[in-house]
Every structure is written in C-alpha cells, then in structure tokens.
Design a protein around this motif. Sequence first.
Motif, PDB file in Angstrom:
ATOM      1  N   PRO A 169       5.017   3.548  -9.778  1.00 30.61           N
ATOM      2  CA  PRO A 169       5.543   5.404  -8.697  1.00 30.61           C
ATOM      3  C   PRO A 169       4.752   5.187  -8.088  1.00 30.61           C
ATOM      4  O   PRO A 169       3.299   4.060  -8.367  1.00 30.61           O
ATOM      5  N   LYS A 170       5.601   5.878  -6.882  1.00 31.43           N
ATOM      6  CA  LYS A 170       4.527   6.104  -5.994  1.00 31.43           C
ATOM      7  C   LYS A 170       4.103   6.953  -5.578  1.00 31.43           C
ATOM      8  O   LYS A 170       4.285   7.487  -5.876  1.00 31.43           O
ATOM      9  N   PHE A 171       3.527   7.688  -4.761  1.00 32.25           N
ATOM     10  CA  PHE A 171       2.769   8.944  -4.106  1.00 32.25           C
ATOM     11  C   PHE A 171       3.795   9.626  -4.289  1.00 32.25           C
ATOM     12  O   PHE A 171       4.329  11.269  -4.479  1.00 32.25           O
ATOM     13  N   THR A 182      -4.379   5.059  -4.517  1.00 33.64           N
ATOM     14  CA  THR A 182      -5.651   5.489  -3.140  1.00 33.64           C
ATOM     15  C   THR A 182      -5.038   4.567  -1.864  1.00 33.64           C
ATOM     16  O   THR A 182      -4.766   5.451  -0.660  1.00 33.64           O
ATOM     17  N   SER A 183      -4.320   3.557  -2.159  1.00 30.44           N
ATOM     18  CA  SER A 183      -3.681   2.915  -0.761  1.00 30.44           C
ATOM     19  C   SER A 183      -2.638   3.321  -0.214  1.00 30.44           C
ATOM     20  O   SER A 183      -1.747   3.620  -1.751  1.00 30.44           O
ATOM     21  N   GLN A 184      -2.284   2.723   1.149  1.00 32.45           N
ATOM     22  CA  GLN A 184      -1.530   3.478   1.331  1.00 32.45           C
ATOM     23  C   GLN A 184       0.234   2.079   1.418  1.00 32.45           C
ATOM     24  O   GLN A 184       1.062   2.888   1.581  1.00 32.45           O
ATOM     25  N   ASP A 185      -0.630   0.781   1.257  1.00 30.14           N
ATOM     26  CA  ASP A 185       0.428  -0.170   0.970  1.00 30.14           C
ATOM     27  C   ASP A 185       0.326  -0.312   0.032  1.00 30.14           C
ATOM     28  O   ASP A 185      -0.175  -0.884  -0.516  1.00 30.14           O
ATOM     29  N   GLN A 186       2.470  -0.160  -0.227  1.00 33.62           N
ATOM     30  CA  GLN A 186       2.799  -0.582  -1.004  1.00 33.62           C
ATOM     31  C   GLN A 186       2.217  -2.056  -1.692  1.00 33.62           C
ATOM     32  O   GLN A 186       2.291  -2.484  -2.985  1.00 33.62           O
ATOM     33  N   GLU A 232     -10.753   5.073   5.283  1.00 33.28           N
ATOM     34  CA  GLU A 232     -11.264   4.541   3.785  1.00 33.28           C
ATOM     35  C   GLU A 232     -12.596   4.296   3.535  1.00 33.28           C
ATOM     36  O   GLU A 232     -13.043   3.724   3.733  1.00 33.28           O
ATOM     37  N   ALA A 233     -13.290   4.985   2.004  1.00 28.51           N
ATOM     38  CA  ALA A 233     -13.914   5.055   1.819  1.00 28.51           C
ATOM     39  C   ALA A 233     -13.367   3.704   0.965  1.00 28.51           C
ATOM     40  O   ALA A 233     -13.197   3.990   0.181  1.00 28.51           O
TER      41      ALA A 233
END
Lengths: 379, 226
Positions: free
Chosen positions: A301-303, A252-256, A233-234
């Motif tokens: 909300p999540k992606f 951008t983070s995938q970690d909740q 990740e940038a």
Amino acid sequence: MIYSTEDITIAIPLTKADRQKAKEFAQQQPTVEKQEQVERNTLAVLVMHYYLEMLEVPTDLQASYCWNPVGRLFADVADLYIPEARGRIECRPIQKGDQTCFIPQEVWQDRIGYVVVELDEAYREGTVLGFVPAVSTTMLGLSQLQPLDRLIEHIDEYPLVGEPFPVQLSQWLDNIFEAGWQTMEELFSNRVLRPIMPFAPISLGESQRTNSEDVKRLIEQLYVSQTDRNQSEAIATPDSDPKTALLHLLQTSQDQETRWKAAELLWEIEPDNPAAGIRRAKNLGMHLAGYSVALMIAILPKFNGRVAILLRMYPIGDQHFLPPGLQLIGLDDTGTPFFEAQARKKDNNIQFRFTADPGDCFSVRVALNDASVTENFVI
Amino acid sequence: MINSTLNRVMYTDNLNEQLNQLIKEARMYLPRSLKRQKLLNEIVGKMQQSKQIWRGWGVVEELYEEALQQTWLWFSKNFCNYDLERGKVMTWFNKYLKFRIQDLCVEAAEEKNKHNTTQLYNDDEVSDPLENIADPAGNSDPLGILKETRKWLEQQKSELRCIHVRDRTDINAYNLILYRLPTADKTWEELAKQFGVSTSTLSSFYQRKCFPLLLDFGKSQGWIEE
C-alpha cells in the motif's frame, strides 16, 4: 470508467405478478428491515432475469441463492444464476437519485459480476444502469459502472476464463488468501534453488543466500540513492539495525522503486513483516508446455491510498532459468494488455511493477507458445 | 406550426433510419451471438430513449406493464424477421403492444366474470384468495422456516462448531450463523469488533463456509420456490 449519458440504460417493466412475488418473499422475513431488503432484491433480480431473457441468455432462478428461503433469511443476497457462464450475477437495487450502490460484504465473492438496477418508486419499472466485474467496497459509486455492452461481453467470455473468481488482493492485507497462493517459504521450501533477489549484484548468485554484510551494503546503497533524490530527508546512519533502517525507508520514501527494494531486503530478514507489504506465490503447474513456473504477487500500500503491485515469474524445480519466450502479460478490465514482458535466454525471473487503485480489476496471462494460464485479480 | 411538424417528422424518420440500419446489421449475425446481443441492446435503448413507445394513457397500469413486458420479449425474438419495407419499426412495435393490451383486457374481463370478484386489480389488498390459506407444511409461514432452521442449528451444533476460522475456534459456523439470524441483527462491523478480526475475515468465512450449509439445508427441506 466513465458512466456518461451516452451509455445505454435499459428500462424493464415489472408486472403485478412480479410485485406479488417480491411481496411474498418479503412477508417471509421477521423484521421490517429484512422485508424491504428482500422485496427490493427480488425485484432487481427479476429485472435482470427479463433483461437477460430478451438477450436470449438463459437464467436459472431456482438455482439462485435468493430464491432459496433460507438463503434470503440469512444473507442480503440478490444473485441470478447464469448457466452458460457457470456463475451468478449480483443484482443490486437503488432508488432514483442514489449516487452509490450498497454491496454487502457477504456477496463480494462467488460472483461473476455486479449490476445496478434503479427501481422506480412504485416498483413498476427497473432500469439496468451498468455493471462491474468485481467489487471490494460496500459503497459502489455509479461513476464506476461500465456500459451494458461490457456486461454482455463479460457473460459471453466467462466460461473461457481460467480462474473463475478474481483473487481479492485487498483481503491479502487481512490475511485472507485464496487456495493455491502460498508464502515464498512454503512454495520454495523443498526446492534446491531459492529465488534470487533481482537487483542484487551478481556475486550473490553463487551463494544463493544473502548474508548480513551484503544486506547492510545494499541498504547503504539505497540510502545513498535516496540522498541523491531527496536532499532534505533525515537519514538514519547505516550503522543502525538493518531492519529499522529498512522500515524507515518503507515508511518515509516517496520513491516507489526504493520502497520495493527495501521490501525485498526486508523479506530476506523478516519475511512476515507486514510493513514490507504482502506477497504470495502460486505454482502454475505443468500447464505451460511441461515447464513449472511460479507467479509471485506482492502488494504494497502507498501513502495516498493507492496500491503498488509487483508481479514476478520464477522457475520452480531444478531450473535456474525461465523457459525462453515465456510471456508475462498484464490485461486491464477490458482485456487490453497494459504490459508485456518476455523471458530471454538465461533470465531467472521476469517482472513488472505498477500502481493501481482499490476496486481496479486486472488479469495476468502467462503464456509459452500456445499454452497459457490466466489469473484474474481485483484490488 | 409547420416548422415543428416538419421537425417531428424528420426526427421520426431519423430514428427509423437508425433502427433500420441496426436491424439490418443484426441480421448478419446468428441469434444469441455476442454482436447481435449488443445490437439488440442498442436498438432497445434507442427505442426507449425516443419516447415513442405508446404510453397507454387510460389503460389500467397493471395491464400496460404486463403487455409491455410481453411485447419486449416478443420483439427481442422477432426483430430480425421484420420486413423493413412494410413500415416503421416503431409502428410495428406499438401495434403489437396495443394488441397485447387488448388481449389482456379480454382475459381480465373473462377472469372477472368467472370469479365474480371486483378486486382483481387492486394493489392495496390481497387479491388472491389462496394467499390466506396457510401452507400445511408451514413453508410460507416466516416463523416456520426460522423455527426449523434453528432446530437444525441445535441438532448440528457440534458439527458446526468444528467449522471455524483458522486458529479461532470461537469464530465457528454455529456461532456466526446465530449472530447473523435476522432477529439477532448484528452487523459485520459489530461482530468484527466483538471478535477482534476484520469484517473481511468474517464475511469471507461466512460466505464460503457457513452460507452454503444454510442453502443445502433449505434445499433438503424442499423449500425452493417455483
């Protein structure tokens, strides 16, 4: 919930008198579309009326909105009032072959549950297919229906449940809040002690407030932990404006867990920023053995369309800590606990996080010794 | 030949055993108790699934439906009183159903003689002679209710305008009810676009604040049907 052929469906015969009643109501409508709507709604309600009568659950048609001519005219309603539950069930008609059932927005509130009734072509029979306790979508898939056993239990349990109508969490994203749910600022404005961020280092506890240096440091830590997890990740440099840095993480983070921490930090800087999700808190009053506690709920909300939920209990008033033994219990829509947290001595909050889907129902029970308060929610 | 008959007999006995078992269990619980309700649900479901409910071929359909509806209601109240030694539950049910049909036939014949009309069981035409007489109060006339409601709306205009969505005086009860008139035929989506708010905001406001006013008006006019 799986709607399988194992589940029982019950067919209720409709008589000529029933069809005549439905036609009579339909003929009061000024458009063809409304006529059909009212005719079908009336029949679906009558089917449920007879079904519940068989189960010896009294119903009151005169108290139902759809028995009120003005009600029928001004809304797409098919409700049936159940006195012993002090609430109404919405009875929605579908045709054979339909896989979804239309539930208009004007009936999403003020209902203890929704049943789907399949009417045959000649309106000679209606089959009760299943039920859901709450909805948050106009097209309810039949696969989401619960067995009729659950409907019977639900009606039976209803008067015992604290808050009759589930809080509609998705509507929070539209700025619609039920009474009693306030912003953290409103709830804690007059209080001496402000709630402390759970993951902040202990040194913050003394000052009760986060200063910008601390915030920057915490953001840095978050980014570092991100790097450890997602190499490619940038990352924005820690020098950039904290708000931008946090928004970047949220988006951008995938970690909740990281996203929740970023949200908490953003709440400190800009409480109303919607990117941090929506959070509201309710004072549960002195119901719990004289202790005053607040329940905070935040939705993020999540992606992937799912929704992350954060539940947290805070003490209100002069207390630093929650009463020891205070329990926070999450129940799924069958009443089965899916988490339990208990306050120990000197806990200034207890919390739980989970992820759910729009349409899911859950309850939160806060208990201390024998006293408890239950809140119901639907996403 | 023999095989199929045997199988049928076995299946029937199996169903009867199941029903007996369920009824025995239901008897252990009080009427209107949760357990008994759930068991009744299962019993009715099994009976319907079995396809052994007498179909009434040759009986006028309306009579059959009415008899069946009455039979289910009777069954739900009496199923625990049945003496299981006397014979199969399904037989007992069907016997009652046939008697109901007979009774209704007799009633229908008597009605026919009384009124001397030949159109009692014709679905296509209006059979009730009273239906064509306009209610003097204008209650069954669709335009009557609509007309009266519109009159009321205008009379209450200023009060209704005071009931509005937070910070949006243009989204008020008067406007919204007008838009939701069945003749206006505006959907929530169209209105949401027009006002620049979400459909949830509008429908929630409508359901909580506007709809109850309409219901109260309906009640005050004595329009609730029996």
